[in-house]
Motif scaffolding. Structure first.
Motif, PDB file in Angstrom:
ATOM      1  N   CYS A   1      39.434  33.427  48.305  1.00  0.00           N
ATOM      2  CA  CYS A   1      39.604  34.099  47.004  1.00  0.00           C
ATOM      3  C   CYS A   1      40.320  35.309  47.211  1.00  0.00           C
ATOM      4  O   CYS A   1      39.707  36.350  47.566  1.00  0.00           O
ATOM      5  N   LEU A   2      41.544  35.233  46.436  1.00  0.00           N
ATOM      6  CA  LEU A   2      42.128  36.937  46.648  1.00  0.00           C
ATOM      7  C   LEU A   2      41.435  37.742  45.577  1.00  0.00           C
ATOM      8  O   LEU A   2      41.621  37.603  44.228  1.00  0.00           O
ATOM      9  N   SER A   3      40.705  38.627  46.149  1.00  0.00           N
ATOM     10  CA  SER A   3      39.963  39.514  45.292  1.00  0.00           C
ATOM     11  C   SER A   3      40.820  41.073  45.464  1.00  0.00           C
ATOM     12  O   SER A   3      42.073  41.012  45.341  1.00  0.00           O
ATOM     13  N   SER A   4      40.276  42.262  45.186  1.00  0.00           N
ATOM     14  CA  SER A   4      40.942  43.248  45.274  1.00  0.00           C
ATOM     15  C   SER A   4      39.711  44.337  45.708  1.00  0.00           C
ATOM     16  O   SER A   4      38.674  44.437  45.274  1.00  0.00           O
ATOM     17  N   LYS A   5      40.223  45.392  46.224  1.00  0.00           N
ATOM     18  CA  LYS A   5      39.444  46.565  46.768  1.00  0.00           C
ATOM     19  C   LYS A   5      38.774  47.269  45.360  1.00  0.00           C
ATOM     20  O   LYS A   5      37.585  47.709  45.562  1.00  0.00           O
ATOM     21  N   VAL A   6      39.351  47.067  44.233  1.00  0.00           N
ATOM     22  CA  VAL A   6      39.063  47.805  43.076  1.00  0.00           C
ATOM     23  C   VAL A   6      37.876  47.222  42.412  1.00  0.00           C
ATOM     24  O   VAL A   6      37.323  47.783  41.742  1.00  0.00           O
ATOM     25  N   GLY A   7      37.596  45.915  43.008  1.00  0.00           N
ATOM     26  CA  GLY A   7      36.080  45.289  42.692  1.00  0.00           C
ATOM     27  C   GLY A   7      35.181  45.705  43.292  1.00  0.00           C
ATOM     28  O   GLY A   7      33.921  45.427  43.192  1.00  0.00           O
ATOM     29  N   SER A   8      35.239  46.564  44.471  1.00  0.00           N
ATOM     30  CA  SER A   8      34.063  47.033  45.108  1.00  0.00           C
ATOM     31  C   SER A   8      33.229  48.194  44.384  1.00  0.00           C
ATOM     32  O   SER A   8      34.016  49.225  43.901  1.00  0.00           O
ATOM     33  N   MET A   9      32.039  47.778  44.161  1.00  0.00           N
ATOM     34  CA  MET A   9      31.193  48.813  43.552  1.00  0.00           C
ATOM     35  C   MET A   9      31.282  50.312  44.329  1.00  0.00           C
ATOM     36  O   MET A   9      31.443  51.109  43.813  1.00  0.00           O
ATOM     37  N   THR A  10      30.965  50.207  45.613  1.00  0.00           N
ATOM     38  CA  THR A  10      31.024  51.430  46.610  1.00  0.00           C
ATOM     39  C   THR A  10      32.258  52.192  46.456  1.00  0.00           C
ATOM     40  O   THR A  10      32.176  53.403  46.414  1.00  0.00           O
TER      41      THR A  10
ATOM     42  N   THR B   1      35.262  55.314  42.816  1.00  0.00           N
ATOM     43  CA  THR B   1      34.712  56.586  42.633  1.00  0.00           C
ATOM     44  C   THR B   1      35.604  57.293  41.476  1.00  0.00           C
ATOM     45  O   THR B   1      35.531  58.360  41.399  1.00  0.00           O
ATOM     46  N   SER B   2      36.738  56.644  40.855  1.00  0.00           N
ATOM     47  CA  SER B   2      37.578  57.196  39.881  1.00  0.00           C
ATOM     48  C   SER B   2      37.324  56.830  38.771  1.00  0.00           C
ATOM     49  O   SER B   2      38.051  57.280  37.572  1.00  0.00           O
ATOM     50  N   GLY B   3      36.336  55.785  38.264  1.00  0.00           N
ATOM     51  CA  GLY B   3      36.225  55.145  37.085  1.00  0.00           C
ATOM     52  C   GLY B   3      37.232  54.235  36.468  1.00  0.00           C
ATOM     53  O   GLY B   3      38.509  54.105  37.206  1.00  0.00           O
ATOM     54  N   GLY B   4      37.623  54.090  35.455  1.00  0.00           N
ATOM     55  CA  GLY B   4      38.770  53.389  34.490  1.00  0.00           C
ATOM     56  C   GLY B   4      38.813  52.086  35.058  1.00  0.00           C
ATOM     57  O   GLY B   4      37.744  51.450  35.751  1.00  0.00           O
ATOM     58  N   GLY B   5      39.802  51.476  34.699  1.00  0.00           N
ATOM     59  CA  GLY B   5      40.282  49.908  35.115  1.00  0.00           C
ATOM     60  C   GLY B   5      39.033  49.037  34.620  1.00  0.00           C
ATOM     61  O   GLY B   5      39.203  48.048  35.556  1.00  0.00           O
ATOM     62  N   TYR B   6      38.300  49.173  33.551  1.00  0.00           N
ATOM     63  CA  TYR B   6      37.469  48.335  33.234  1.00  0.00           C
ATOM     64  C   TYR B   6      37.864  46.864  33.444  1.00  0.00           C
ATOM     65  O   TYR B   6      36.860  45.938  33.883  1.00  0.00           O
ATOM     66  N   ILE B   7      38.761  46.590  32.717  1.00  0.00           N
ATOM     67  CA  ILE B   7      39.190  45.039  32.709  1.00  0.00           C
ATOM     68  C   ILE B   7      39.451  44.483  34.265  1.00  0.00           C
ATOM     69  O   ILE B   7      38.587  43.231  34.509  1.00  0.00           O
ATOM     70  N   TYR B   8      40.222  44.905  34.921  1.00  0.00           N
ATOM     71  CA  TYR B   8      40.752  44.110  36.328  1.00  0.00           C
ATOM     72  C   TYR B   8      39.563  44.310  37.224  1.00  0.00           C
ATOM     73  O   TYR B   8      38.962  43.547  37.928  1.00  0.00           O
ATOM     74  N   ARG B   9      39.008  45.548  37.223  1.00  0.00           N
ATOM     75  CA  ARG B   9      37.873  45.929  38.151  1.00  0.00           C
ATOM     76  C   ARG B   9      36.612  45.072  37.837  1.00  0.00           C
ATOM     77  O   ARG B   9      36.090  44.297  38.867  1.00  0.00           O
ATOM     78  N   SER B  10      36.277  44.813  36.780  1.00  0.00           N
ATOM     79  CA  SER B  10      35.134  43.922  36.313  1.00  0.00           C
ATOM     80  C   SER B  10      35.498  42.345  36.838  1.00  0.00           C
ATOM     81  O   SER B  10      34.449  41.544  37.120  1.00  0.00           O
ATOM     82  N   SER B  11      36.530  41.925  36.738  1.00  0.00           N
ATOM     83  CA  SER B  11      36.878  40.707  36.979  1.00  0.00           C
ATOM     84  C   SER B  11      36.886  40.407  38.420  1.00  0.00           C
ATOM     85  O   SER B  11      36.376  39.387  38.730  1.00  0.00           O
ATOM     86  N   LYS B  12      37.285  41.264  39.106  1.00  0.00           N
ATOM     87  CA  LYS B  12      37.251  41.233  40.548  1.00  0.00           C
ATOM     88  C   LYS B  12      35.894  41.390  41.410  1.00  0.00           C
ATOM     89  O   LYS B  12      35.450  40.797  42.313  1.00  0.00           O
ATOM     90  N   ALA B  13      35.069  42.203  40.490  1.00  0.00           N
ATOM     91  CA  ALA B  13      33.605  42.627  40.923  1.00  0.00           C
ATOM     92  C   ALA B  13      32.888  41.249  40.718  1.00  0.00           C
ATOM     93  O   ALA B  13      31.963  40.815  41.486  1.00  0.00           O
ATOM     94  N   ALA B  14      33.187  40.663  39.634  1.00  0.00           N
ATOM     95  CA  ALA B  14      32.565  39.198  39.088  1.00  0.00           C
ATOM     96  C   ALA B  14      33.051  38.047  40.240  1.00  0.00           C
ATOM     97  O   ALA B  14      32.104  37.428  40.466  1.00  0.00           O
ATOM     98  N   LEU B  15      34.342  38.038  40.601  1.00  0.00           N
ATOM     99  CA  LEU B  15      34.962  37.188  41.643  1.00  0.00           C
ATOM    100  C   LEU B  15      34.084  37.373  42.971  1.00  0.00           C
ATOM    101  O   LEU B  15      33.579  36.266  43.507  1.00  0.00           O
TER     102      LEU B  15
END
Length: 228
Positions: free
Chosen positions: A131-140, A143-157
């Motif tokens: 599954c192609l994810s993204s580093k922006v989906g990493s909770m750790t 450190t910069s916040g924002g990106g709520y939509i894409y970040r949350s989708s990749k964290a969920a993936l």
């Protein structure tokens, strides 16, 4: 001949993955959503008898369910299709419908595809789900916040990947979340650090060399493990 199934293969990383797996001698089934934006992929099929192109909206679940009717055993499934959603928004400016669209494509559709193709994946020799994810989906790494939509989708993936790994490892499956790097694509933009060729070369190497002991990992295109 191993059979690779790749979604969202009409451009960018997906198209380059198709090219590299074909060059290795694999049989590839590649999906695209819009024929008008898939001319490069369709042209590739004209010169490669081992490439089959399927028009598919990954969120059209009845169509996804019917895929098994005309396909044979699949060795490796690569959930590559993705959607970034709106750019340039911030706190208090999230578009609810766009958020739903991004979650549908990036999180729900990959799982539904695995479920639909599972009988064919069981018949394959490799039994790999990527599954192609993204580093922006990493909770750790956030450190910069924002990106709520894409970040949350990749964290969920990533959560989907962990659950799939737990559920399917005893059946011989290797399930990974892959970060392709910051790539010069329509999504990544012109300032990105690596080309699609560099990203795909690394991803192919990671996919090829992965085994069940790696299942449930989050790794980048260089094979380096990332924190959840």
């Amino acid at each position: 001949m191993q059979h690779i199934f790749i979604t969202g293969a009409n451009r960018g990383i997906g198209l380059e993955l198709v090219k590299q797996f074909l060059a290795q001698g694999s049989k590839v089934t590649a999906t695209y959503r819009d024929q008008q934006n898939a001319q490069a992929l369709l042209a590739l099929a004209e010169s490669h008898s081992t490439l089959t192109c399927l028009q598919l909206d990954v969120t059209d679940y009845p169509a996804v369910e019917s895929l098994t009717e005309n396909l044979k055993a699949i060795d490796i499934l690569i959930n590559n299709a993705g959607y970034y959603g709106p750019k340039g928004y911030g706190f208090r400016h999230t578009d609810i419908q766009e958020w739903r669209n991004v979650l549908e494509i990036n999180t729900i559709a990959p799982l539904k595809l695995v479920e639909a193709l599972f009988p064919l994946l069981q018949q394959g020799h490799e039994k790999k789900i990527m599954c192609l994810s993204s580093k922006v989906g990493s909770m750790t790494e956030n450190t910069s916040g924002g990106g709520y939509i894409y970040r949350s989708s990749k964290a969920a993936l990533n959560s989907v990947v962990k659950s799939l790994s737990n559920d399917l490892s005893d059946k011989g499956f290797t399930v990974l979340a892959l970060h392709p790097g910051w790539v010069q694509t329509e999504m990544g933009g012109p300032n990105a650090l690596i080309t699609t060729e560099e990203s795909a070369t690394g991803l192919v190497n990671v996919i090829t060399n992965s085994n069940i002991s790696d299942s449930g990992s989050f790794v980048n295109y260089l094979g380096e493990e990332l924190p959840w």
